[in-house]
Scaffold this active site. Structure first.
Site, PDB file in Angstrom:
ATOM      1  N   GLU A   1       0.827  -1.210   0.000  1.00 34.02           N
ATOM      2  CA  GLU A   1       0.000   0.000   0.000  1.00 34.02           C
ATOM      3  C   GLU A   1       0.861   1.260   0.000  1.00 34.02           C
ATOM      4  O   GLU A   1       0.572   2.232  -0.706  1.00 34.02           O
ATOM      5  CB  GLU A   1      -0.922   0.011   1.221  1.00 34.02           C
ATOM      6  CG  GLU A   1      -1.830  -1.204   1.325  1.00 34.02           C
ATOM      7  CD  GLU A   1      -1.244  -2.325   2.163  1.00 34.02           C
ATOM      8  OE1 GLU A   1      -2.005  -2.915   2.937  1.00 34.02           O
ATOM      9  OE2 GLU A   1      -0.018  -2.598   2.039  1.00 34.02           O
TER      10      GLU A   1
ATOM     11  N   THR B   1      13.300 -43.949  -6.779  1.00 31.81           N
ATOM     12  CA  THR B   1      13.940 -42.658  -6.492  1.00 31.81           C
ATOM     13  C   THR B   1      15.454 -42.751  -6.381  1.00 31.81           C
ATOM     14  O   THR B   1      16.132 -41.722  -6.377  1.00 31.81           O
ATOM     15  CB  THR B   1      13.397 -42.071  -5.182  1.00 31.81           C
ATOM     16  OG1 THR B   1      13.703 -42.966  -4.096  1.00 31.81           O
ATOM     17  CG2 THR B   1      11.895 -41.866  -5.270  1.00 31.81           C
TER      18      THR B   1
ATOM     19  N   MET C   1      18.963 -45.879  -6.822  1.00 37.38           N
ATOM     20  CA  MET C   1      19.378 -47.267  -6.961  1.00 37.38           C
ATOM     21  C   MET C   1      19.561 -47.873  -5.570  1.00 37.38           C
ATOM     22  O   MET C   1      19.578 -47.167  -4.560  1.00 37.38           O
ATOM     23  CB  MET C   1      20.688 -47.349  -7.753  1.00 37.38           C
ATOM     24  CG  MET C   1      20.601 -46.720  -9.149  1.00 37.38           C
ATOM     25  SD  MET C   1      19.254 -47.395 -10.166  1.00 37.38           S
ATOM     26  CE  MET C   1      19.800 -49.076 -10.422  1.00 37.38           C
TER      27      MET C   1
ATOM     28  N   TRP D   1      21.695 -38.345 -12.086  1.00 28.77           N
ATOM     29  CA  TRP D   1      20.483 -37.528 -12.041  1.00 28.77           C
ATOM     30  C   TRP D   1      19.341 -38.323 -12.636  1.00 28.77           C
ATOM     31  O   TRP D   1      19.495 -38.905 -13.707  1.00 28.77           O
ATOM     32  CB  TRP D   1      20.665 -36.224 -12.833  1.00 28.77           C
ATOM     33  CG  TRP D   1      21.728 -35.344 -12.283  1.00 28.77           C
ATOM     34  CD1 TRP D   1      23.007 -35.188 -12.742  1.00 28.77           C
ATOM     35  CD2 TRP D   1      21.594 -34.459 -11.171  1.00 28.77           C
ATOM     36  NE1 TRP D   1      23.680 -34.272 -11.992  1.00 28.77           N
ATOM     37  CE2 TRP D   1      22.832 -33.805 -11.016  1.00 28.77           C
ATOM     38  CE3 TRP D   1      20.562 -34.169 -10.295  1.00 28.77           C
ATOM     39  CZ2 TRP D   1      23.061 -32.868 -10.018  1.00 28.77           C
ATOM     40  CZ3 TRP D   1      20.784 -33.231  -9.308  1.00 28.77           C
ATOM     41  CH2 TRP D   1      22.007 -32.600  -9.172  1.00 28.77           C
TER      42      TRP D   1
ATOM     43  N   LEU E   1      22.247 -28.283  -1.346  1.00 28.45           N
ATOM     44  CA  LEU E   1      20.876 -27.806  -1.134  1.00 28.45           C
ATOM     45  C   LEU E   1      20.808 -26.279  -1.040  1.00 28.45           C
ATOM     46  O   LEU E   1      20.140 -25.719  -0.172  1.00 28.45           O
ATOM     47  CB  LEU E   1      20.261 -28.455   0.114  1.00 28.45           C
ATOM     48  CG  LEU E   1      20.105 -29.979   0.060  1.00 28.45           C
ATOM     49  CD1 LEU E   1      19.412 -30.495   1.313  1.00 28.45           C
ATOM     50  CD2 LEU E   1      19.342 -30.415  -1.187  1.00 28.45           C
TER      51      LEU E   1
ATOM     52  N   ARG F   1      20.610 -22.058  -6.759  1.00 26.40           N
ATOM     53  CA  ARG F   1      21.542 -21.629  -7.810  1.00 26.40           C
ATOM     54  C   ARG F   1      20.736 -20.821  -8.831  1.00 26.40           C
ATOM     55  O   ARG F   1      19.942 -21.384  -9.596  1.00 26.40           O
ATOM     56  CB  ARG F   1      22.203 -22.852  -8.438  1.00 26.40           C
ATOM     57  CG  ARG F   1      23.094 -23.593  -7.442  1.00 26.40           C
ATOM     58  CD  ARG F   1      23.825 -24.769  -8.050  1.00 26.40           C
ATOM     59  NE  ARG F   1      22.942 -25.889  -8.333  1.00 26.40           N
ATOM     60  CZ  ARG F   1      22.552 -26.792  -7.418  1.00 26.40           C
ATOM     61  NH1 ARG F   1      22.932 -26.675  -6.165  1.00 26.40           N
ATOM     62  NH2 ARG F   1      21.766 -27.797  -7.771  1.00 26.40           N
TER      63      ARG F   1
ATOM     64  N   LEU G   1      12.566 -40.566   5.548  1.00 28.17           N
ATOM     65  CA  LEU G   1      12.072 -39.311   6.107  1.00 28.17           C
ATOM     66  C   LEU G   1      10.752 -38.914   5.458  1.00 28.17           C
ATOM     67  O   LEU G   1       9.823 -38.470   6.146  1.00 28.17           O
ATOM     68  CB  LEU G   1      13.107 -38.195   5.928  1.00 28.17           C
ATOM     69  CG  LEU G   1      12.712 -36.830   6.495  1.00 28.17           C
ATOM     70  CD1 LEU G   1      12.316 -36.915   7.959  1.00 28.17           C
ATOM     71  CD2 LEU G   1      13.840 -35.818   6.301  1.00 28.17           C
TER      72      LEU G   1
END
Length: 361
Positions: free
Chosen positions: A52, A162, A164, A171, A205, A208, A296
């Site tokens: 505002e 997700t 091996m 990737w 993590l 970038r 997790l």
């Protein structure tokens, strides 16, 4: 023009603060006379003027007299890092305030609206309310429930794997999907991972920004949180680097290694995830992005702490020995399954992005 047209513009402006306003909400403002927009603004960064004020600053003295003001969130009525916006709107002579949603903060909710009404300003609330809520779902959940919004990102093969069996996972997806994930990281105040991911992948993590981040905006690196009940993290782990702040969620009372820790009570010998989320909320974390393995992710899902799942599915087959998405050993029958409501499916490069909400959410 309709109320929705101008509010849509205000929401479009609010999105410009997607990566920068935390822990504050993203807010946009449009000031209208007749059918003409005479000023507009958005909240750009915590500690700086609100939407505002930025809009009013574009106008000369009394230029806003008798105008309508469209705001995506109830204007603040208390002095925090900046003065109350509602007072500035009253002084400017606004005749009507159209507000997408009431502020969910229980300490201030409705007070800005009441103050506008007491000053004789017509107030309309609820225009594009759902869109405004979605834009600030982390802030809203923290204000109402005392925990952040949790989004789990998972990259998988077309056969639902997700990593091996060895833990190798880089990737699975292509470069376009990986850039898309960078944008999700930048929208998050914290990135949550597990010690197994750190031991197998040794990730940084961090965000970038090359090739996509808005020009002129300073990057804000999210807090990195590692769930490590037994404090096994290696001293040379990349996630402990200086690019961003890192905390270890653990059961250990203290660390003599100079690492920030969040200590929780034990639940079956592991970190209490509910307690961890409350701790993050108390430190003004609105949005948490989970980048972790099946253990997790499974624990968070069973605790009812994942609000959204974003799955990047790559056109690859990884075989029976590879790891799945969620470790859910307690599920033994079909009537125990956890359903997902799919809200979006779209191509990202050569991969598919599936967004879904667990039924409990």
């Amino acid at each position: 023009m309709s109320y929705e047209t101008f509010m849509a513009r205000a929401l479009h402006l609010a999105v410009r603060g997607l990566y920068t306003t935390a822990p504050n909400p993203r807010v946009g403002c449009v000031i209208v006379k007749g059918d003409n927009i005479i000023a507009e603004g958005w909240h750009q960064r915590a500690g700086q003027p609100h939407a505002e004020i930025n809009a009013l600053a574009q106008l000369e003295y009394q230029q806003a007299q008798g105008a309508d003001c469209y705001i995506t969130l109830e204007p603040c009525s208390h002095a925090g890092r900046t003065p109350p916006c509602v007072d500035a709107l009253i002084r400017a002579g606004i005749q009507r305030a159209i507000i997408a949603m009431q502020d969910p903060n229980p300490l201030v909710s409705g007070q800005g609206i009441d103050k506008l009404k007491s000053a004789g300003i017509e107030v309309i609330v609820g225009v594009l309310e759902q869109q405004a809520e979605t834009l600030n779902r982390g802030f809203c959940l923290r204000m109402r429930s005392g925990r952040p919004f949790v989004r789990s990102k998972i990259a998988m093969s077309i056969d639902g794997r997700t990593a091996m069996a060895s833990g190798e996972s880089q990737w699975i997806t292509g470069p376009e999907a990986r850039q898309d994930i960078q944008k999700m990281r930048a929208q998050s105040a914290a990135i949550l991972t597990g010690i197994e991911t750190v031991l197998f992948d040794d990730p940084q993590l961090t965000v970038r920004p090359e090739g996509w981040y808005p020009e002129g905006q300073t990057i804000r690196q999210p807090l990195r949180v590692v769930v490590d009940s037994d404090f096994k993290i290696p001293a040379d782990a990349k996630i402990l680097g200086s690019e961003a702040e890192t905390c270890i969620a653990t059961l250990t009372r203290a660390s003599d290694r100079g690492i920030n820790t969040i200590t929780t009570q034990a639940v079956e010998g592991r970190v209490d995830l509910h307690q961890l989320m409350k701790h993050l909320a108390k430190h003004e974390i609105n949005d948490v992005m989970v980048e972790a393995g099946p253990v997790l992710n499974g624990a968070l899902l069973q605790a009812g702490l994942i609000d959204e799942v974003v799955i990047y599915m790559a056109p690859k087959l990884m075989g029976d020995g590879a790891r799945g998405l969620f470790h859910l050993p307690e599920l033994h029958a079909m009537d125990q399954n956890i359903g997902l409501d799919i809200t979006d499916i779209r191509a990202v490069g050569n991969d598919w992005r599936i967004t879904a909400l667990p039924h409990y959410a």
